[in-house]
Design a protein around this motif. Sequence first.
Motif, short mmCIF file in Angstrom:
data_model
loop_
_atom_site.label_atom_id
_atom_site.label_comp_id
_atom_site.label_asym_id
_atom_site.label_seq_id
_atom_site.Cartn_x
_atom_site.Cartn_y
_atom_site.Cartn_z
N VAL A 120 -0.97 -0.02 -2.00
CA VAL A 120 -1.26 -0.55 -1.53
C VAL A 120 -1.36 -1.87 -2.89
O VAL A 120 -2.51 -1.72 -3.97
CB VAL A 120 -1.91 -0.81 -0.85
CG1 VAL A 120 -2.37 -2.12 -0.64
CG2 VAL A 120 -2.26 -0.31 0.06
N SER A 121 -1.40 -3.06 -3.78
CA SER A 121 -1.62 -3.98 -4.56
C SER A 121 -2.87 -4.17 -4.67
O SER A 121 -3.18 -4.55 -3.52
CB SER A 121 -0.31 -4.70 -4.63
OG SER A 121 -0.40 -5.84 -4.11
N TRP A 160 5.40 -6.01 -1.56
CA TRP A 160 4.62 -5.21 -1.09
C TRP A 160 4.07 -7.01 -0.06
O TRP A 160 4.13 -6.02 1.75
CB TRP A 160 3.02 -5.03 -1.34
CG TRP A 160 1.87 -4.23 -0.22
CD1 TRP A 160 1.02 -4.93 0.56
CD2 TRP A 160 2.04 -2.80 0.37
NE1 TRP A 160 0.45 -4.19 1.46
CE2 TRP A 160 1.54 -2.53 1.75
CE3 TRP A 160 2.86 -2.09 0.24
CZ2 TRP A 160 1.13 -1.90 1.82
CZ3 TRP A 160 2.67 -0.70 0.64
CH2 TRP A 160 1.63 -0.17 1.23
#
Length: 232
Positions: free
Chosen positions: A2-3, A44
Motif C-alpha cells: 500500500v502506498s 494503487w
Amino acid sequence: MVSRIDRKQVVDTALRLLNEVGLDGLTLRRIAKELNVQAPALYWHFKNKRELLDEMATEMFRRMTGRLVAGGAGGAAAGPDGRTWQETVRDVCRAMRRELLGYRDGGKVFSGTRMTDESYAGPLDGLLRTFTEAGFSLRGAARAWWTAYNYTVGLVIEEQSVHPEPGQPEARDPAYDLAARERRLIEDYPLAARAGEEMFGDIEQNFEAGLGIIIAGIEATLGPDAGSRAGS
C-alpha cells in the motif's frame, strides 16, 4: 504494498498541477514527481489517466456544490427554495461556469467524464424537483437541465480556448486576435469577419445572452404552458 499516499492527495495534487501544465501536460508521472513517490504508487489508486480524470471531475463537482451551499444558494444545489426554475437554472449554470473556469482546461476535464460516486444525485434530484414542481413532466425536466448543462460546459470549453489562463480574462490566445481575424476575412467573408466580435469578444456577455436563449427555448418547448402556446 500500500502506498503512503491516499486517493484524495493524488486528486488534490492533480487539480493543482492542472493550472500549471494543462490537461495535455498532466501525466501520472508528473503527479508522482510532485508527490515525491514512484509512478507505480499512483496505480494503487488509479489504473490510468481516464480514471483519474473521472475522480478529478467528481471532486470539482463536490467543490462546486459545496460553495453553492456555503454561499447560501442551497436551493440550487439541493432543491426548491422559492426561486423560479428560470432563476435556478441561471444560478446553477453561472456557478458551474465559474467553477470550471477556475481550472485550466476545466471544461475539457469535466466534459465526458463519469462521476465516481453518487454525490451528483442529490443536486440533480433537487434541480429536477424544481422543474417538476413548476409543472414540467419529468421527461421535460431532464431534457431542460441536460440542454442547459451541455450549453454551459460547451461554452466553457470554447471560452478556455480563447482565454486559457485561469483568472486572467484579459490574456487572450493570439489565435483569437479579433483585429487580425477580421483583416484576414473581411474582403472575401465580410459577415464571418464581423461575427468574430460577437462570438469571441465579450464572452461573459455572450454567455448570459445564450443562457437567456436556452431558458426561453425551454419555456417555449418544454414548459407547462408550451402546449397551449403551440395551439395544441
